[in-house]
Structure formats: C-alpha cells, structure tokens
Design a protein around this motif. Structure first.
Motif, PDB file in Angstrom:
ATOM      1  N   MET A   1      38.453  35.132  48.096  1.00 54.13           N
ATOM      2  CA  MET A   1      39.749  35.834  48.245  1.00 54.13           C
ATOM      3  C   MET A   1      39.433  36.532  49.438  1.00 54.13           C
ATOM      4  SD  MET A   1      41.895  38.234  45.950  1.00 54.13           S
ATOM      5  CE  MET A   1      42.077  36.947  44.440  1.00 54.13           C
ATOM      6  N   SER A   2      40.360  36.135  50.661  1.00 52.42           N
ATOM      7  CA  SER A   2      40.414  37.150  51.564  1.00 52.42           C
ATOM      8  C   SER A   2      40.872  38.516  51.406  1.00 52.42           C
ATOM      9  CB  SER A   2      41.490  36.526  52.616  1.00 52.42           C
ATOM     10  OG  SER A   2      42.877  36.671  52.115  1.00 52.42           O
ATOM     11  N   THR A   3      40.537  39.296  52.242  1.00 49.90           N
ATOM     12  CA  THR A   3      40.559  40.721  52.226  1.00 49.90           C
ATOM     13  C   THR A   3      42.027  41.089  52.095  1.00 49.90           C
ATOM     14  OG1 THR A   3      38.629  40.968  53.571  1.00 49.90           O
ATOM     15  CG2 THR A   3      40.039  43.010  53.383  1.00 49.90           C
ATOM     16  N   ALA A   4      43.055  40.575  52.667  1.00 55.04           N
ATOM     17  CA  ALA A   4      44.461  40.913  52.739  1.00 55.04           C
ATOM     18  C   ALA A   4      44.841  40.520  51.564  1.00 55.04           C
ATOM     19  CB  ALA A   4      45.233  40.215  53.993  1.00 55.04           C
ATOM     20  N   ARG A   5      44.630  39.226  50.843  1.00 53.94           N
ATOM     21  CA  ARG A   5      45.178  39.177  49.677  1.00 53.94           C
ATOM     22  C   ARG A   5      44.502  39.987  48.732  1.00 53.94           C
ATOM     23  NH1 ARG A   5      44.863  32.747  48.622  1.00 53.94           N
ATOM     24  NH2 ARG A   5      46.066  33.280  46.750  1.00 53.94           N
ATOM     25  N   ALA A   6      43.575  40.137  48.763  1.00 56.82           N
ATOM     26  CA  ALA A   6      42.675  41.216  47.659  1.00 56.82           C
ATOM     27  C   ALA A   6      43.633  42.284  47.593  1.00 56.82           C
ATOM     28  CB  ALA A   6      41.484  41.327  47.687  1.00 56.82           C
ATOM     29  N   CYS A   7      44.102  43.022  48.888  1.00 57.15           N
ATOM     30  CA  CYS A   7      44.563  44.454  48.886  1.00 57.15           C
ATOM     31  C   CYS A   7      46.076  44.116  48.491  1.00 57.15           C
ATOM     32  CB  CYS A   7      44.680  44.684  50.389  1.00 57.15           C
ATOM     33  SG  CYS A   7      45.409  46.194  50.533  1.00 57.15           S
ATOM     34  N   ALA A   8      46.697  43.117  48.552  1.00 52.15           N
ATOM     35  CA  ALA A   8      48.042  42.853  48.183  1.00 52.15           C
ATOM     36  C   ALA A   8      48.062  42.723  46.447  1.00 52.15           C
ATOM     37  CB  ALA A   8      48.561  41.606  48.713  1.00 52.15           C
ATOM     38  N   HIS A   9      46.951  42.244  45.941  1.00 55.27           N
ATOM     39  CA  HIS A   9      46.637  41.923  44.551  1.00 55.27           C
ATOM     40  C   HIS A   9      46.609  43.400  43.966  1.00 55.27           C
ATOM     41  CE1 HIS A   9      45.754  40.126  40.593  1.00 55.27           C
ATOM     42  NE2 HIS A   9      44.515  40.784  40.748  1.00 55.27           N
ATOM     43  N   SER A  10      45.675  44.068  44.503  1.00 51.51           N
ATOM     44  CA  SER A  10      45.441  45.592  44.096  1.00 51.51           C
ATOM     45  C   SER A  10      46.595  46.416  43.916  1.00 51.51           C
ATOM     46  CB  SER A  10      44.346  46.147  44.873  1.00 51.51           C
ATOM     47  OG  SER A  10      44.089  47.585  44.647  1.00 51.51           O
ATOM     48  N   ASN A  11      47.354  46.190  44.979  1.00 49.78           N
ATOM     49  CA  ASN A  11      48.815  46.978  45.050  1.00 49.78           C
ATOM     50  C   ASN A  11      49.789  46.827  43.860  1.00 49.78           C
ATOM     51  OD1 ASN A  11      47.683  48.274  47.363  1.00 49.78           O
ATOM     52  ND2 ASN A  11      48.945  47.037  48.818  1.00 49.78           N
ATOM     53  N   VAL A  12      49.841  45.284  43.793  1.00 49.08           N
ATOM     54  CA  VAL A  12      50.548  44.756  42.651  1.00 49.08           C
ATOM     55  C   VAL A  12      50.091  45.355  41.480  1.00 49.08           C
ATOM     56  CG1 VAL A  12      51.352  42.817  41.089  1.00 49.08           C
ATOM     57  CG2 VAL A  12      51.437  42.704  43.824  1.00 49.08           C
ATOM     58  N   VAL A  13      48.996  45.317  41.044  1.00 48.87           N
ATOM     59  CA  VAL A  13      48.323  45.909  39.950  1.00 48.87           C
ATOM     60  C   VAL A  13      48.403  47.413  39.582  1.00 48.87           C
ATOM     61  CG1 VAL A  13      46.082  46.050  38.549  1.00 48.87           C
ATOM     62  CG2 VAL A  13      46.555  43.926  39.598  1.00 48.87           C
ATOM     63  N   SER A  14      48.506  47.810  40.727  1.00 48.94           N
ATOM     64  CA  SER A  14      48.693  49.430  40.644  1.00 48.94           C
ATOM     65  C   SER A  14      50.233  49.713  40.433  1.00 48.94           C
ATOM     66  CB  SER A  14      48.314  50.051  42.062  1.00 48.94           C
ATOM     67  OG  SER A  14      46.891  49.967  42.344  1.00 48.94           O
ATOM     68  N   LEU A  15      51.046  49.142  40.961  1.00 46.55           N
ATOM     69  CA  LEU A  15      52.485  49.378  40.560  1.00 46.55           C
ATOM     70  C   LEU A  15      52.823  48.847  39.198  1.00 46.55           C
ATOM     71  CD1 LEU A  15      54.182  47.776  43.676  1.00 46.55           C
ATOM     72  CD2 LEU A  15      54.041  50.240  43.081  1.00 46.55           C
ATOM     73  N   VAL A  16      52.326  47.853  38.636  1.00 42.08           N
ATOM     74  CA  VAL A  16      52.523  47.524  37.245  1.00 42.08           C
ATOM     75  C   VAL A  16      52.015  48.755  36.304  1.00 42.08           C
ATOM     76  CG1 VAL A  16      51.724  45.728  35.148  1.00 42.08           C
ATOM     77  CG2 VAL A  16      52.623  44.924  37.781  1.00 42.08           C
ATOM     78  N   ALA A  17      50.767  49.238  36.716  1.00 41.75           N
ATOM     79  CA  ALA A  17      50.328  50.165  35.717  1.00 41.75           C
ATOM     80  C   ALA A  17      51.185  51.356  35.930  1.00 41.75           C
ATOM     81  CB  ALA A  17      48.980  50.655  36.320  1.00 41.75           C
ATOM     82  N   GLU A  18      51.750  51.757  37.067  1.00 38.61           N
ATOM     83  CA  GLU A  18      52.422  53.102  37.045  1.00 38.61           C
ATOM     84  C   GLU A  18      53.881  52.742  36.428  1.00 38.61           C
ATOM     85  OE1 GLU A  18      52.030  55.698  38.391  1.00 38.61           O
ATOM     86  OE2 GLU A  18      53.913  56.658  38.515  1.00 38.61           O
ATOM     87  N   ARG A  19      54.349  51.513  36.257  1.00 40.11           N
ATOM     88  CA  ARG A  19      55.349  51.270  35.562  1.00 40.11           C
ATOM     89  C   ARG A  19      55.155  51.265  34.021  1.00 40.11           C
ATOM     90  NH1 ARG A  19      57.573  45.336  35.083  1.00 40.11           N
ATOM     91  NH2 ARG A  19      55.727  45.188  34.133  1.00 40.11           N
ATOM     92  N   GLU A  20      54.270  51.088  33.487  1.00 41.44           N
ATOM     93  CA  GLU A  20      54.088  51.188  32.387  1.00 41.44           C
ATOM     94  C   GLU A  20      53.486  52.702  31.817  1.00 41.44           C
ATOM     95  OE1 GLU A  20      50.308  48.826  31.290  1.00 41.44           O
ATOM     96  OE2 GLU A  20      51.502  46.970  31.546  1.00 41.44           O
ATOM     97  N   ARG A  21      53.012  53.264  32.895  1.00 43.81           N
ATOM     98  CA  ARG A  21      52.952  54.708  32.429  1.00 43.81           C
ATOM     99  C   ARG A  21      54.190  55.546  32.357  1.00 43.81           C
ATOM    100  NH1 ARG A  21      52.724  59.473  35.011  1.00 43.81           N
ATOM    101  NH2 ARG A  21      53.365  58.537  37.015  1.00 43.81           N
ATOM    102  N   ARG A  22      54.952  55.164  33.353  1.00 43.51           N
ATOM    103  CA  ARG A  22      56.450  55.936  33.313  1.00 43.51           C
ATOM    104  C   ARG A  22      57.284  55.654  32.105  1.00 43.51           C
ATOM    105  NH1 ARG A  22      59.208  55.989  39.163  1.00 43.51           N
ATOM    106  NH2 ARG A  22      57.308  57.267  40.024  1.00 43.51           N
ATOM    107  N   PHE A  23      57.282  54.551  31.609  1.00 46.01           N
ATOM    108  CA  PHE A  23      57.749  53.776  30.553  1.00 46.01           C
ATOM    109  C   PHE A  23      57.124  54.471  29.283  1.00 46.01           C
ATOM    110  CE2 PHE A  23      60.538  50.922  28.205  1.00 46.01           C
ATOM    111  CZ  PHE A  23      59.895  50.497  27.246  1.00 46.01           C
TER     112      PHE A  23
END
Length: 409
Positions: free
Chosen positions: A1-23
């Motif tokens: 996995m390239s560096t750019a795709r890995a960074c994007a995947h990490s951002n999506v995971v972080s946003l999902v975790a933040e949504r669950e924490r707020r919910f």
C-alpha cells in the motif's frame, strides 16, 4: 500500500472512531490511538468532505443580543377633550396654528368637508359659519373619537351648518342612510340592522325574511328578546280642548313643497320614511317607472287616508269628517268629544294637508308635461286625478316601506 493511500485510510478510520465516540457520549479526551478533535478538523485531505458523515465544527463569535425593536404601529392622533363651555375660552387663547396642533382630527375633518363642498357638481353645501376652523370647532367641539365623522340627521338637507350636523360613529352613520330598509313593528320604527340588535335575530335571517315578504308578526315570532315590544305611541299629540260649539280638528293650510328636501312638503315628519320607500321601490333591478316623489306621496298618503276612513266609519264618526253641516249645534260638543278620543281622526287630519300638497305638486308636474306636447289636452289634469284614484283602489299601500312589493316582478 502506498504512503498516500495509507494516510487516507488512517484518516477514514480516525473519522469513524470520532463519530462513534460522539454517538455514545464519550468524554472529550481522545482515546488511545486516535487523533485529537483539532487535528481531525484540520486534516488537509479532501477525502473527509466526501466520506465523513460528521459536519466539522465551525467556531463563530458569540452572537450579540438583538435590540428590542420599537413598534411600527403609528400613533393615532386624537383631539384634546373639552366641554362646550370650556372650548370657547380655549379657542380665544390659541392661534390658528396652535388649534390645528391641539385638535388635529377635527382640523382634518373640516379640511375634507371644505374640499367636498367645493367640488363642481357636489350636492353638499357648507354654511358660512363653518368657513373658518375656529367657528367650526366652536359649534361642534372636538371629535369624541378619532373615527368620528360628521352626520346630518336630516339626510335631505344638503347644508352642513350649526344645528344641522353633529359627530357620529360609523354605526350611527350606517343607520342614517336613504337606502336603509325601515320596518315598523309594535309602534316602533327601526332599520333592519337595528331590529337585529333589538330582537336578537341575526341580520342575515331578517334580511332573507324581508326579501321573502314575510309579515312583521312572522318575522319576529321567534325573537329571543322581547323588551322592545312596547305599546304603540300615538304619532299625533292630543289636541287642546276647543271652544264650545266649534270643532277641534280642521284641515289646516296646505304646506309648500320644500326646495331642499328632494320634493317632500315642508314640515312633513315622515319624509325620511317616504324617501327610503321611494328609492327602494323605484330603483330595484329591472324596474322601470316614471313615478315622481309627488306621485308616490299622493299614492301612499291617499291609501293611508282610505284606511283611516274605514276606521272612522267603524267608530261611527263619518259625519264628523264628511257631513258637518248636517250636525245640529247642540250635538257638536258630544261628537267633538268622541272625535278627540279617536286616534284615526287625529291621524286623518294630520295627514290630509300633506296629501293635498302631494296632489297639487303631482298635477303641476302633469301640466308641465302637457304644455310641452304638440297638442295639449284640456282634460289632462282630470285624467291624472282619475288615474290616481284607480291606483289607490287597485293597489292600496298605506306604508311606504311595503311599496316595493307592487313594483317587484
């Protein structure tokens, strides 16, 4: 996995975790392995806008409290109230400009009255005493309410002057129109709107009953209010006792037709009722008639006299009216006493001079029409009298309020 795709995947995971924490109502402290809120909001990656269901927080400055707005309703001007005794002293102390500022509503009414009477084809006239606002205010005083207007009790008199008008509200103005429907019941005469207030029956119901030609007894049979049903008062006051050997009632002088009362005789107290009945009868939709006010008055008054004659005959007093020469001198006092106690006699002699005035005016109108013909007839006046007798005989109508029934199709 390239560096750019890995960074994007990490951002999506972080946003999902933040949504669950707020919910689930978690604390504001970030969990282990997740980024802080400020870091998430400031992620410089466009994929957040496309994939994240969380709307980023936007920090704005505190809203300033809104100032209370002033009411936009303009203040209605009103006149200062003074009694008639006080208004004279107030007027003498103030100038014209000060009077206008202290009595703005009365000044507006006076100005509109002057403009109305100055129109080229205006029927209304302004008395010279009302030419200046100072004199106008002195006679009428300030307006009792901003909505008050000038009313003339005699609608057939076009002059606005001292003693001929007063301040009135909209309801009083509406009850003083020539087109109103007048109904006489139990000795009281009121407009249709006034009867609705007195009887408790809705105005629309009374109007429909009147249009269907119901009798007064049937119209007010179901009235919930009955306080207006009083004993009928005599329209003519009782006479003064006559000298011995003379008659109390005699046919008085024939009054002249008034020049400002639209063709009714001077001193005729029922001219408003006759004017209302004449307009209602002759101005119906689809009705064409050449009947004048004199002809209308002679017809109604003649029918009324015929009805009174029948009452007089039933009372045994026909000799008092038609055969006085046959009454002996010693019997005058007795029959005169009986006549004074008969209301039909009083009404007959009160109406007879006005009937003669109507007939004279009607014949004068006929003579004018006959003179304009190419071949004037010498018997034109006699023909008018015969036609009037036939009209009273075929269509007897003793009440001007019911005359429209004879014109309706």
């Amino acid at each position: 996995m390239s560096t750019a795709r890995a960074c994007a995947h990490s951002n999506v995971v972080s946003l999902v975790a933040e949504r669950e924490r707020r919910f689930h109502g978690a604390e504001d402290a970030p969990r282990a392995g997740t980024k802080s809120k400020s870091e998430i909001i400031n992620i410089p990656n466009r994929i957040e806008d496309r994939l994240s269901p969380i709307v980023p927080e936007v920090r704005t400055s505190k809203a300033k409290p809104s100032k209370s707005r002033k009411s936009s309703t303009p203040k209605v001007p009103s006149d200062e109230q003074y009694s008639i005794e006080q208004i004279g002293a107030v007027i003498r102390e103030l100038s014209d400009k000060e009077l206008k500022a202290r009595f703005p509503v009365a000044w507006i009414k006076h100005d509109s009255l002057k403009r109305k009477t100055r129109k080229k084809h205006s029927w209304d006239q302004l008395h010279p005493a009302f030419a200046k606002f100072r004199n106008f205010l002195l006679h009428l005083g300030p307006t009792p309410h901003p909505d008050s207007t000038l009313e003339r009790p005699d609608i057939n008199n076009p002059v606005y002057g001292p003693g001929l008008c007063h301040w009135a509200n909209s309801k009083e103005q509406a009850n003083n129109r020539s087109t109103n429907v007048w109904i006489t019941w139990c000795g009281e005469r009121h407009t249709l709107a006034e009867w609705a207030d007195l009887s408790g029956i809705p105005y629309g119901t009374l109007k429909k009953r009147h249009q269907r030609r119901w009798t007064e007894a049937r119209m007010f049979a179901d009235a919930p209010v009955h306080h207006y049903r009083t004993a009928p008062a005599s329209l003519v006051p009782p006479p003064l006792p006559a000298a011995p050997g003379t008659y109390t009632y005699n046919v008085g002088p024939i009054p002249l037709m008034s020049t400002h009362a639209k063709g009714w005789p001077e001193g005729f107290v029922d001219h408003r009722q006759y004017e209302s009945g004449f307009i209602h009868a002759t101005r119906q939709k689809g009705v064409r008639t050449s009947m004048t006010r004199a002809h209308f008055g002679a017809w109604i008054a003649g029918s009324k006299l015929k009805a009174l004659q029948r009452q007089i005959d039933a009372a045994g007093l026909s000799g008092y009216v038609f055969h006085r020469a046959m009454i002996p001198a010693d019997g005058i006092a007795d029959i005169d006493r009986r006549a004074c106690a008969c209301p039909a006699i009083r009404e007959y002699y009160a109406l007879r001079p006005f009937y003669e005035s109507f007939v004279e005016a009607y014949l004068a109108e006929g003579e004018i029409i006959n003179s304009r013909r190419s071949d004037p007839s010498p018997f034109y006046g006699e023909g008018l009298c015969n036609g009037l007798r036939e009209l009273v005989k075929r269509k007897p109508c003793s009440s001007p309020d019911k005359a429209w029934n004879f014109f309706a199709k």
